[in-house]
Write a protein that holds these residues in place. Structure first.
Motif, PDB file in Angstrom:
ATOM      1  N   ASN A 119       0.803  -1.222   0.000  1.00  0.00           N
ATOM      2  CA  ASN A 119       0.000   0.000   0.000  1.00  0.00           C
ATOM      3  C   ASN A 119       0.840   1.279   0.000  1.00  0.00           C
ATOM      4  N   VAL A 167       3.240   3.217  -1.630  1.00  0.00           N
ATOM      5  CA  VAL A 167       3.747   3.181  -3.002  1.00  0.00           C
ATOM      6  C   VAL A 167       5.040   3.970  -3.168  1.00  0.00           C
ATOM      7  N   ASP A 193       2.995   8.568  -0.978  1.00  0.00           N
ATOM      8  CA  ASP A 193       1.920   8.122  -1.864  1.00  0.00           C
ATOM      9  C   ASP A 193       1.407   6.773  -1.368  1.00  0.00           C
ATOM     10  N   GLN A 253      -1.550   3.589  -2.020  1.00  0.00           N
ATOM     11  CA  GLN A 253      -2.589   2.917  -2.779  1.00  0.00           C
ATOM     12  C   GLN A 253      -3.548   2.288  -1.773  1.00  0.00           C
ATOM     13  N   TYR A 271      -6.122   6.419  -4.582  1.00  0.00           N
ATOM     14  CA  TYR A 271      -4.705   6.748  -4.543  1.00  0.00           C
ATOM     15  C   TYR A 271      -4.563   8.080  -3.810  1.00  0.00           C
TER      16      TYR A 271
END
Length: 690
Positions: A286, A288, A332, A334, A340
């Motif tokens: 998750n 990223v 970042d 996910q 996102y």
């Protein structure tokens, strides 16, 4: 000699166009092959929920541009303003001036707190890999000053082979300009590097109305980049940059401008930056990406300003040093299959030391003549902390929603020391002592939001709609620093509020193979603009009493035929209503229509890559109303014609030669009230990679 060069340029371009018979067209570049970082994460251009224009490395290599402003002049929605200078050009986006546009190099902004023209663009075009122009507010992602938009300049980095290099050389007859650039770069064993240097020299500008005195400029630049890949997903590195600009500013007709004599000389404007970064990708399923940046940037400027208006003669000298510190961290995430999230923190600290020394002589008649010397020293800072978050949620397979917020807290402080000596007999007074001291400080916080969506229910098509808020915090000069540059004194106002705006956009991108179509309709309402008002003779103060309502349409369209011919158009229709002190006007200094249109051709013949472009640039009549004097300054519309051509040869087209004949009819035209643009001129540029 000049006529011979012009004939040669025309012949080369015509020959290139004539070679289209039997040639194979190059592959079309569409928005589906372009990836950008405008949304602070790399995306296909079709998926970006805002208007973005990209100047690619090929565009830059083939251009005759001497400054970054020259590269941006044909971008829809963008206007380049030169203020009477060739070497220092600033941009307007959708009618908003340079104060309301963020300029960044590799995502790190160039600040300006002691200028009446906005942030400078201090980098050599040869150092640039690409430029992303975000049109419309980008305050959620990039912070204060992004009411009009943002310009992110991405510099060239390393290579894939152990040793590579490139050189370029060019000349331009509009100002007897000459440029030279060289770079060594490469990559091996996890290391990547680049070391570059560039030179640009230009004399006074040649226009259809004659030469313009005090418009020469020169620049020197150096750049270093080194990075190391610890793993395929983890990289750290540093950059060093130095840009040294020397330029002058003049006027085409001083008497028409109300001056007996006027000149600005900036013998030194240096930008030096050191930056480090760390980036890691695919940390967990998750998590990223993690990106961290830190930089120190120093801007040194020394300026001499001569303003003579009978019976007053004023000479001002400014010596400014701005030291910037910046830190940013972005993560970042996910979240499941459809969400996102990017979230980040930014810290900026601008430390300013500015000195202004003003000499004023006034002929009062008879034996009485006043001579004054005023010295002002300012020492201050502006510090900001910001947190932001932006989420993209794929609500369906064809529709994605983008929404975000940013909170910015700004703290400012300036201590001002002043002193003044006056004589009434015309004799020169001594250097004034700094007798007066004033300290001001303030802090405030502001939050902005955006909401947008992209629908891709039709192949090769993206429909976008966006609402975004804009925000700009007053700079140190507007709030605390008096200035005498320009012929009058501007008194700051410590009680200024931030400027704000609400903005709406509806657009569509359509890229079915050989065609490219991008249309955007926009509307913005801006409030609490900071404007100066005259309260005594030649004395002004800043107030939040202005605003603007702007609406318009931007269009980019082209179609590439099998033969290699590609008709194209990029243009803007814009209406801007400026409001100030209870009055309003559409005479805001921005033309209603402007753009570029023409036919270009690309092809391959016997191993040679050929190209040619015949195009025109047009703008409608322009008028600017002055609320103080109640007068309007107008300058007519114009169309000028241009013809360029180029050839690429050698292994993988490693060598290229581009020529251009510009303003073929020697049209006299202006983009601003200061000076005319170049008359007929010729340029040539050679590039080689090895």
């Amino acid at each position: 000699m000049q006529k011979k060069m012009l004939k040669t340029a025309a012949a080369v371009s015509a020959a290139l166009a004539a070679l289209s018979s039997g040639a194979c067209a190059e592959e079309a570049l569409t928005t589906e092959t372009v990836h950008v970082t405008a949304s602070r994460v790399e995306q296909e251009l079709l998926d970006v929920p805002m208007s973005v224009s990209v100047i690619t490395q090929k565009d830059i290599e083939r251009s005759n541009a001497q400054t970054v402003g020259d590269l941006l002049k044909d971008v829809p929605g963008v206007r380049v303003m030169n203020d009477g200078s060739q070497g220092m050009k600033r941009i307007q986006i959708r009618g908003e001036d340079a104060f309301r546009t963020i300029v960044m190099i590799d995502g790190q902004r160039i600040a300006e707190h002691k200028s009446m023209s906005g942030a400078p663009i201090l980098i050599d075009p040869s150092m640039i890999e690409r430029i992303e122009v975000i049109k419309g507010p980008a305050s959620v992602l990039y912070g204060s000053d992004a009411i009009g938009g943002a310009v992110n300049i991405i510099t060239k980095k390393g290579g894939t082979k152990p040793l590579e290099g490139e050189v370029s050389a060019g000349m331009n007859t509009s100002n007897s300009g000459k440029s030279l650039y060289g770079s060594v770069y490469g990559g091996a064993g996890g290391w990547t590097y680049r070391f570059s240097a560039g030179i640009e020299d230009a004399e006074d500008l040649h226009t259809a109305k004659g030469d313009v005195d005090n418009t020469a400029f020169s620049s020197r630049s150096m750049q270093g980049y080194v990075a190391y890949d610890f793993t395929p997903d983890t990289r750290a590195g540093f950059t060093l940059e130095h840009y040294d600009l020397d330029f002058q500013t003049g006027l085409q007709d001083m008497q028409a401008s109300g001056y007996d004599d006027f000149a600005v000389n900036v013998p030194e404007w240096k930008r030096t930056k050191g930056a480090v970064f760390f980036e890691s990708k695919n940390i967990t399923e998750n998590f990223v990406r993690l990106r961290a940046d830190a930089y120190v940037q120093k801007n040194d400027k020394y300026m001499e300003n001569r303003v003579w208006m009978n019976p007053m003669k004023m000479d001002s000298f400014a010596d400014n040093e701005l030291l910037q510190y910046g830190v940013s961290i972005q993560a970042d995430w996910q979240l499941g299959d459809r969400h996102y999230l990017i979230a980040g923190y930014e810290f900026l600290y601008d430390d300013l030391e500015a000195q202004t020394n003003t000499h004023t002589r006034v002929a009062m008649g008879g034996p009485m003549n006043m001579y004054s010397r005023k010295l002002t020293e300012n020492d201050g800072y502006q510090m900001s902390h910001a947190v932001y978050a932006s989420m993209e949620s794929a609500l369906t397979d064809t529709f994605a929603l983008n929404y975000g917020a940013r909170y910015t807290w700004v703290s400012s402080e300036v201590t001002t020391h002043t002193g003044k000596n006056v004589t009434m007999d015309g004799s020169t007074p001594g250097e004034p002592g700094l007798t007066d001291k004033e300290k001001n400080d303030s802090s405030d916080g502001h939050v902005v939001f955006n909401l947008g969506g992209v629908w891709r229910g039709i192949e090769h098509t993206a429909v976008r709609a966006t609402w975004a808020q804009g925000y700009r915090s007053p700079n140190l000069m507007e709030r605390y620093i008096p200035t005498s540059m320009g012929g009058g004194e501007v008194v700051p106002n410590p009680d200024l509020d931030p400027e704000t705006s609400d903005n709406f956009e509806l657009g569509v991108r359509f890229t079915p193979g050989r065609a490219v179509l991008d249309i955007a309709a926009f509307y913005s309402k801006a409030d609490d603009y900071i404007a100066s008002f005259e309260f005594e003779s030649n004395r002004y103060t800043n107030k939040n009493v202005s605003g603007a309502k702007t609406h318009g349409i931007e269009v980019t369209a082209s179609y590439l035929f099998e033969s290699g011919f590609e008709p194209y158009v990029s243009g803007t229709w814009l209406r801007r209503k400026f409001e100030e002190g209870g009055e309003s006007t559409y005479e805001s200094g921005t033309p209603e229509l402007y753009g570029r249109y023409g036919v270009r051709w690309t092809g391959l013949l016997e191993g040679l890559s050929l190209r040619a472009d015949a195009y025109a640039v047009s703008q409608s009549d322009t008028a600017q109303y002055d609320f103080d004097s109640g007068t309007t300054t107008s300058y007519g519309g114009s169309t000028h014609f241009n013809l360029t051509g180029g050839i690429g040869f050698g292994p993988q087209n490693a060598y290229s030669l581009d020529v251009g004949l510009y303003n073929i009819t020697n049209k006299a035209y202006k983009l601003s009230t200061a000076i005319y643009e170049p008359g007929r001129y010729f340029s040539v540029k050679f590039n080689a990679k090895f």
